[in-house]
Design a protein around this motif. Structure first.
Motif: not given
Ligand code: FE
Ligand code: C2E
Ligand code: SIN
Ligand code: SIN
Ligand code: SIN
Ligand code: FE
Length: 388
Positions: A202-204, A234-237, A318-320
């Motif tokens: 669910y991270h994405v 897709m930020h960490d793709i 959002s990511d942090v």
């Molecule tokens: Fe991330």
């Protein structure tokens, strides 16, 4: 009354037709919203042949019904194909001009009864898809001014609007399909990247929903909000290209490993930047900027403040938030109080102060999203069923 010469001719001259068409071309070319485009085409059809109103009907083959997709002056309705002029056009594929509907058995008087409108003339044309299959009906009602009637020439002129409408619907269906496929591919890819770093399931999804909430509360428009929601996953793709020994290292990274890890931003950007698609262009930007900091001490660019695109600033937070609120291979999950404390401290340092305010003002909603998309605990940690 039809002898009044000051009135404009009932059938437009080629010059007038061109003028009408030109007045619509620019607006049609600029319009990206399919429904708006169909409204423009209905308006153009109406102007081209001096009709009182036009309706674009869509054919549902399974239920044998016609749906009014765009209709001047009336609420949207559904009618069976077995009834009415529009139904007849849809079933036979033939164009019809009816100038005496109340004496035509094919005309459905019930529709007038329902709408309180008096139909004098009807012109109906099938709308075809690229393969010639009927997908709907373009219908014009009541030639104006009364008591003029629709002619063969009107039918020919309306053919232009009907043809454009077919192309528009075709493109719309195709585009929806492409975009649905595209989204599926993107989410799958993004999840692959995250799964490798054990940031499960669910991270994405959570990052996408946090971004949406940030965007809404920050005041980005619906279009930007949706684009951000779809592209932020897709930020960490670029992590796809980071070796496992670094990505999955349980402890702190050494200096060299850290340098490699930081390249996931530019790697993602390089992967996505060539696309012409808006969605992927946004994703490329986000991959590049999601570790920039408000104070300019981030990477890879060291870009500062509002020079970092709003998509980048929002995805960063959002990511942090998600990284801190959940367990990672290299860290346990943090308590909410600790997270709030960090965001307060980093306001105007790591993060855009306006976004920190949005976060704190709407904290409960962020927690709600986190709770809604809670990761299942790893199988090994599921407690055994109590023995009875
Ligand atoms: Fe991330
Ligand atoms: P990520 O796990 O998705 O973490 C995203 C961001 O959340 C981090 O970006 C950082 O800004 C924040 N964050 C995560 N954990 C902490 C923490 O304990 N304290 C604070 N203050 N912030 C934290 P950052 O630092 O640029 O890291 C990018 C990615 O590099 C991380 O993505 C993760 O995949 C990896 N990484 C970072 N540190 C380590 C580490 O010590 N070990 C391993 N194996 N990977 C790491
Ligand atoms: C019909 O297609 O017969 C009905 C036309 C209308 O009034 O919409
Ligand atoms: C590291 O230097 O290993 C990661 C730095 C961080 O977590 O911010
Ligand atoms: C935007 O509204 O697109 C950008 C606003 C900002 O830079 O904060
Ligand atoms: Fe990242």
């Amino acid at each position: 009354m039809s002898k009044n010469q000051s009135r404009r001719p009932l059938t437009a001259s080629p010059n007038e037709l061109l003028k009408t068409i030109f007045s619509y071309v620019g607006r049609i070319a600029d319009e990206r919203d399919i429904d708006q485009l169909l409204i423009l085409l209905a308006d153009m059809g109406r102007d081209l042949i001096s009709a009182d109103r036009c309706t674009v009907w869509l054919l549902n083959r399974k239920t044998k019904e016609l749906w009014s997709k765009v209709a001047h002056g009336v609420d949207r309705i559904v009618i069976p194909c077995s009834a009415g002029i529009a139904g007849c056009v849809a079933m036979t594929g033939e164009s019809l001009i009816i100038n005496d509907p109340y004496n035509d058995s094919r005309f459905d008087k019930e529709i007038d009864k329902k709408t309180g409108y008096h139909t004098r003339n009807i012109l109906g044309l099938p709308i075809n898809d690229g393969e010639g299959k009927i997908i709907g009906v373009f219908q014009a009602i009541n030639k104006v001014p009364e008591p003029e009637q629709f002619s063969r020439q009107d039918l020919e002129h309306l053919l232009l609007a009907a043809t454009y409408t077919g192309k528009t619907l075709d493109a719309a269906m195709l585009q929806e399909e492409i975009e649905a496929t595209q989204r599926e591919i993107i989410f799958t890819l993004a999840e692959t990247g995250e799964l490798r770093s054990k940031e499960t399931g669910y991270h994405v999804k959570r990052v996408a929903e946090f971004c949406r909430l940030f965007a809404e509360k920050y005041g980005l428009g619906a279009d930007d909000t949706e684009l951000l929601r779809l592209s932020s996953p897709m930020h960490d793709i670029g992590k796809i290209a980071i070796p496992d020994r670094i990505l999955l290292k349980p402890g702190k990274l050494d200096a060299e490993e850290w340098e490699t890890m930081k390249t996931h931003t530019t790697l993602g950007y390089e992967m996505l930047k060539h696309s012409e698609r808006r969605l992927l262009k946004a994703a490329a930007l986000i991959a590049n900027e999601h570790h920039e900091r408000w104070d300019g001490k981030g990477y890879p660019g060291g870009v500062k403040g509002k020079k970092i695109h709003i998509y980048g600033r929002i995805t960063a937070m959002s990511d942090v938030f998600d990284a801190l609120a959940n367990e990672r291979v290299y860290k346990p999950a943090w308590e909410m109080e600790r997270i709030v404390k960090l965001f307060r401290e980093e306001k105007g340092r790591q993060f855009d102060p306006d976004l920190v305010k949005v976060f704190l003002d709407n904290f409960d909603r962020f927690v709600e999203i986190k709770e809604t998309y809670r990761d299942a605990p790893p199988a090994a940690e599921i407690p055994p069923a109590p023995e009875s």
